[in-house]
Design a protein around this motif. Structure first.
Motif, PDB file in Angstrom:
ATOM      1  N   GLN A 187       1.904   6.544  -6.928  1.00 44.06           N
ATOM      2  CA  GLN A 187       0.854   7.464  -7.362  1.00 44.06           C
ATOM      3  C   GLN A 187       1.305   8.919  -7.181  1.00 44.06           C
ATOM      4  N   ARG A 188       1.941   9.196  -6.023  1.00 48.06           N
ATOM      5  CA  ARG A 188       2.439  10.561  -5.784  1.00 48.06           C
ATOM      6  C   ARG A 188       3.501  10.932  -6.809  1.00 48.06           C
ATOM      7  N   THR A 203       1.924  11.893 -10.119  1.00 51.20           N
ATOM      8  CA  THR A 203       1.060  13.073 -10.112  1.00 51.20           C
ATOM      9  C   THR A 203       1.913  14.319 -10.298  1.00 51.20           C
ATOM     10  N   ALA A 260       0.829  -1.207   0.000  1.00 50.40           N
ATOM     11  CA  ALA A 260       0.000   0.000   0.000  1.00 50.40           C
ATOM     12  C   ALA A 260       0.862   1.255   0.000  1.00 50.40           C
ATOM     13  N   ASP A 261       1.920   1.266   0.804  1.00 48.34           N
ATOM     14  CA  ASP A 261       2.834   2.409   0.835  1.00 48.34           C
ATOM     15  C   ASP A 261       3.518   2.598  -0.516  1.00 48.34           C
ATOM     16  N   ASN A 263       2.406   1.629  -3.493  1.00 43.94           N
ATOM     17  CA  ASN A 263       1.435   2.115  -4.477  1.00 43.94           C
ATOM     18  C   ASN A 263       1.113   3.593  -4.264  1.00 43.94           C
ATOM     19  N   ALA A 264       1.022   4.015  -3.007  1.00 47.18           N
ATOM     20  CA  ALA A 264       0.759   5.430  -2.718  1.00 47.18           C
ATOM     21  C   ALA A 264       1.936   6.292  -3.177  1.00 47.18           C
TER      22      ALA A 264
END
Length: 96
Positions: free
Chosen positions: A83-84, A87, A76-77, A79-80
């Motif tokens: 994503q950051r 962006t 999860a970390d 993937n986050a």
């Protein structure tokens, strides 16, 4: 110019920096172990050989279990963070 050793010693003399540095020790240890597992399995970061990946995966699973790492949280970390990274920081708006 200071050597890396001298600079590190100077920075680590600050108690706040030392505390933050020590708090990350287990993460750095895990990274060293992962690199060693890759090396032992002749697996480079970009390799896609299935047998090598399976061998490294077994070693990785063992290391993570020993360290008590929550794999779901790590994923999860990751993937986050990905994503950051994807962006745009300063999206430019187009004037109409």
């Amino acid at each position: 110019m200071k050597s890396l050793k001298d600079l590190k010693a100077e920075r680590l003399a600050n108690p706040a920096v030392r505390q933050a540095y020590d708090a990350q020790a287990s993460e750095f240890e895990l990274a060293r172990e992962l690199i060693a597992a890759r090396t032992q399995g002749d697996l480079m970061q970009g390799d896609t050989d299935v047998a090598s990946i399976q061998k490294a995966s077994k070693t990785l699973d063992r290391l993570l279990a020993v360290k008590g790492v929550d794999v779901d949280a790590v994923v999860a970390d990751f993937n986050a963070a990905r994503q950051r990274a994807q962006t745009p920081k300063n999206p430019k708006s187009k004037a109409t």
